[in-house]
Scaffold this motif. Structure first.
Motif, mmCIF file in Angstrom:
data_model
loop_
_atom_site.group_PDB
_atom_site.id
_atom_site.type_symbol
_atom_site.label_atom_id
_atom_site.label_comp_id
_atom_site.label_asym_id
_atom_site.label_seq_id
_atom_site.Cartn_x
_atom_site.Cartn_y
_atom_site.Cartn_z
ATOM 1 N N ALA A 161 4.732 10.221 -8.759
ATOM 2 C CA ALA A 161 5.993 10.646 -8.142
ATOM 3 C C ALA A 161 6.556 11.888 -8.820
ATOM 4 N N ASP A 162 6.474 11.949 -10.156
ATOM 5 C CA ASP A 162 6.989 13.122 -10.873
ATOM 6 C C ASP A 162 6.144 14.365 -10.595
ATOM 7 N N ARG A 163 4.832 14.179 -10.532
ATOM 8 C CA ARG A 163 3.951 15.334 -10.324
ATOM 9 C C ARG A 163 4.077 15.901 -8.915
ATOM 10 N N MET A 164 4.182 15.014 -7.908
ATOM 11 C CA MET A 164 4.220 15.461 -6.521
ATOM 12 C C MET A 164 5.643 15.695 -6.015
ATOM 13 N N GLY A 165 6.634 15.313 -6.819
ATOM 14 C CA GLY A 165 8.008 15.472 -6.373
ATOM 15 C C GLY A 165 8.400 14.497 -5.274
ATOM 16 N N TRP A 166 7.752 13.331 -5.238
ATOM 17 C CA TRP A 166 8.036 12.342 -4.210
ATOM 18 C C TRP A 166 9.099 11.368 -4.695
ATOM 19 N N LYS A 167 9.627 10.603 -3.749
ATOM 20 C CA LYS A 167 10.459 9.470 -4.101
ATOM 21 C C LYS A 167 9.570 8.352 -4.631
ATOM 22 N N LEU A 168 10.173 7.507 -5.442
ATOM 23 C CA LEU A 168 9.396 6.427 -6.051
ATOM 24 C C LEU A 168 8.838 5.474 -4.996
ATOM 25 N N GLY A 169 9.587 5.253 -3.929
ATOM 26 C CA GLY A 169 9.118 4.368 -2.863
ATOM 27 C C GLY A 169 7.880 4.909 -2.169
ATOM 28 N N HIS A 170 7.827 6.251 -1.945
ATOM 29 C CA HIS A 170 6.648 6.843 -1.299
ATOM 30 C C HIS A 170 5.416 6.724 -2.188
ATOM 31 N N ALA A 171 5.569 7.006 -3.478
ATOM 32 C CA ALA A 171 4.437 6.877 -4.395
ATOM 33 C C ALA A 171 3.977 5.427 -4.502
ATOM 34 N N SER A 172 4.917 4.491 -4.508
ATOM 35 C CA SER A 172 4.560 3.069 -4.570
ATOM 36 C C SER A 172 3.799 2.640 -3.322
ATOM 37 N N THR A 173 4.238 3.127 -2.165
ATOM 38 C CA THR A 173 3.553 2.785 -0.917
ATOM 39 C C THR A 173 2.129 3.321 -0.917
ATOM 40 N N LEU A 174 1.950 4.569 -1.360
ATOM 41 C CA LEU A 174 0.612 5.145 -1.412
ATOM 42 C C LEU A 174 -0.285 4.367 -2.372
ATOM 43 N N MET A 175 0.233 4.009 -3.552
ATOM 44 C CA MET A 175 -0.563 3.257 -4.514
ATOM 45 C C MET A 175 -0.922 1.879 -3.969
ATOM 46 N N THR A 176 0.022 1.236 -3.291
ATOM 47 C CA THR A 176 -0.251 -0.078 -2.703
ATOM 48 C C THR A 176 -1.358 0.003 -1.667
ATOM 49 N N LEU A 177 -1.300 1.025 -0.806
ATOM 50 C CA LEU A 177 -2.340 1.189 0.211
ATOM 51 C C LEU A 177 -3.703 1.479 -0.418
ATOM 52 N N LEU A 178 -3.727 2.290 -1.477
ATOM 53 C CA LEU A 178 -5.000 2.584 -2.148
ATOM 54 C C LEU A 178 -5.599 1.331 -2.766
ATOM 55 N N VAL A 179 -4.769 0.533 -3.437
ATOM 56 C CA VAL A 179 -5.278 -0.698 -4.060
ATOM 57 C C VAL A 179 -5.781 -1.669 -3.001
ATOM 58 N N LEU A 180 -5.036 -1.791 -1.902
ATOM 59 C CA LEU A 180 -5.482 -2.677 -0.822
ATOM 60 C C LEU A 180 -6.797 -2.192 -0.219
ATOM 61 N N ALA A 181 -6.937 -0.880 -0.076
ATOM 62 C CA ALA A 181 -8.200 -0.346 0.463
ATOM 63 C C ALA A 181 -9.362 -0.621 -0.490
ATOM 64 N N LEU A 182 -9.131 -0.404 -1.783
ATOM 65 C CA LEU A 182 -10.180 -0.670 -2.767
ATOM 66 C C LEU A 182 -10.553 -2.146 -2.816
ATOM 67 N N LEU A 183 -9.619 -3.005 -2.464
ATOM 68 C CA LEU A 183 -9.889 -4.438 -2.487
ATOM 69 C C LEU A 183 -10.511 -4.931 -1.192
ATOM 70 N N LEU A 184 -9.980 -4.474 -0.059
ATOM 71 C CA LEU A 184 -10.393 -5.036 1.222
ATOM 72 C C LEU A 184 -11.689 -4.435 1.754
ATOM 73 N N VAL A 185 -11.869 -3.119 1.577
ATOM 74 C CA VAL A 185 -13.073 -2.481 2.143
ATOM 75 C C VAL A 185 -14.351 -3.067 1.551
ATOM 76 N N PRO A 186 -14.508 -3.153 0.208
ATOM 77 C CA PRO A 186 -15.721 -3.798 -0.314
ATOM 78 C C PRO A 186 -15.826 -5.264 0.094
ATOM 79 N N SER A 187 -14.703 -5.967 0.183
ATOM 80 C CA SER A 187 -14.747 -7.384 0.564
ATOM 81 C C SER A 187 -15.262 -7.542 1.995
ATOM 82 N N ILE A 188 -14.775 -6.680 2.902
ATOM 83 C CA ILE A 188 -15.228 -6.758 4.291
ATOM 84 C C ILE A 188 -16.701 -6.389 4.402
ATOM 85 N N LEU A 189 -17.103 -5.334 3.697
ATOM 86 C CA LEU A 189 -18.516 -4.934 3.733
ATOM 87 C C LEU A 189 -19.405 -6.024 3.150
ATOM 88 N N PHE A 190 -18.968 -6.618 2.040
ATOM 89 C CA PHE A 190 -19.757 -7.677 1.418
ATOM 90 C C PHE A 190 -19.848 -8.896 2.328
#
Length: 374
Positions: free
Chosen positions: A62-91
């Motif tokens: 958030a500090d580096r990109m000048g975003w609000k904390l909520g936007h950075a949190s949403t992006l991180m949440t989506l990335l973690v969910l993608a890293l978790l769900l995509v391999p699980s679905i493929l497996f």
């Protein structure tokens, strides 16, 4: 006089009854609230742990990109969910496809198991028995299935139960990641809430205990989860170069074994045996050395990653993580480490206070000076 005493007694009795009723009502309300929240406690604890571990990354983003904390949190949440769900679905898709093909080949009688090489028989301790068992399945698959049917049935039932447990765990983790995203989006209000609870529970020491808990969670994340990810990645590189099939599945098994604080050699040993039977001796030996080094790497990585920024010995954190995991599962890795770290801190403060008291008692008292004569 007796009338006044009787009135005072009645007033005290009434006050006691009123206080008892209020305390009972409060206890019932607290118990009711606990029963309502109880199914979500593990998810909330997981969400808090994930939020504490990921918040520095979210804050830096958030500090580096000048975003609000909520936007950075949403992006991180989506990335973690993608890293978790995509391999699980493929497996899951690959597992269903492979299982269907295996069942079809078994029904058609077209399943062929290659015979073992002599290198398998030369393995220490289990070489001869493993070679004979493998040979039975390679030469007479139908007879071997009849002979070992009950054992295979129990093993498959245990595997199915384990896979079901993994599926439930993934679903719980998905919900916990979403809760962590909510916590990180409202970091200031959540921080004030937990800070107020800590001050209310521990007084002036509450702030230091809160900081210690946060640092311990991040230390365990780096020292346990981080080391497990590194070992899984290194194992995958070795298996990929050696041509091991289903490398992703083996990496997942290494990750799980390393998180529960078992040596990855338990997973890599069957891979070594497989390579000795299908690959050249050079490739098999190189991978065996690589696997041993990967399994032993936690002795170097944990002292480097665990305990950083925490004024607690690494052994205390490690014992708390392992003991907590044995007591409460994966979440006990973090809860156990935090609890033992706080207990160690309290015990150290008590010892220091006792030492200062003994030191003060042992010091000689100054003798009174005689009064000067006028």
């Amino acid at each position: 006089m007796n009338h006044q005493v009787k009135e005072q007694h009645q007033l005290l009795t009434g006050a006691a009854v009123e206080a008892a009723v209020k305390i009972g009502a409060l206890f019932i309300l607290i118990s009711w609230c606990f029963q309502i929240v109880r199914p979500f406690l593990v998810l909330i604890m997981w969400g808090g742990i994930i939020a504490v571990a990921l918040f520095p990354v979210v804050k830096g983003l958030a500090d580096r990109m000048g975003w609000k904390l909520g936007h950075a949190s949403t992006l991180m949440t989506l990335l973690v969910l993608a890293l978790l769900l995509v391999p699980s679905i493929l497996f899951s898709g690959a597992l269903i496809t492979e299982t269907h093909e295996l069942v079809t080949e078994l029904k058609d009688g077209s399943l062929v198991i290659p015979p073992p090489s002599e290198a398998v028989a030369r393995l220490p301790l289990v070489g001869d028995d493993l070679h004979q068992l493998w040979q039975k399945f390679a030469t007479n698959l139908e007879g071997a299935l009849v002979s070992y049917g009950p054992q295979l049935k129990d093993a498959l039932a245990s595997l199915a139960s384990s896979l079901g447990g993994v599926g439930v765990g993934i679903l719980q983790f998905v919900v916990s990641v979403i809760i962590a995203g909510v916590f990180m989006s409202n970091a200031e209000s959540a921080g004030r809430l937990f800070h107020g609870i800590a001050l209310r529970m521990a007084g002036p020491q509450g702030e230091s205990f809160t900081s210690l808990s946060v640092a311990t969670i991040r230390s365990v994340t780096q020292g346990v989860i981080g080391v497990a990810l590194i070992q899984s990645l290194l194992s995958g590189i070795g298996m990929g170069l050696a041509g091991v099939p289903a490398t992703g599945l083996w990496m997942l098994l290494v990750l799980i074994v390393a998180i529960v604080q078992l040596p990855p050699i338990l997973v890599l040993a069957p891979v070594m045996i497989y390579l000795f039977s299908v690959q050249t001796t050079t490739v098999a030996v190189v991978f065996m050395v690589w696997g041993i080094l990967v399994s032993a790497s936690d002795a170097v990585l944990k002292p480097m990653l665990m305990g950083r920024g925490v004024d607690i010995p690494m052994l205390v954190i490690l014992i708390g993580a392992i003991g907590g995991m044995l007591l409460s599962g994966i979440i006990g890795l973090f809860v156990g480490a935090v609890a033992l770290a706080l207990g160690y801190k309290l015990f150290s403060a008590w010892l220091a206070r006792e030492g200062l008291a003994e030191q003060g008692a042992a010091q000689p008292q100054p003798e009174p000076q005689p009064e000067s004569e006028n």
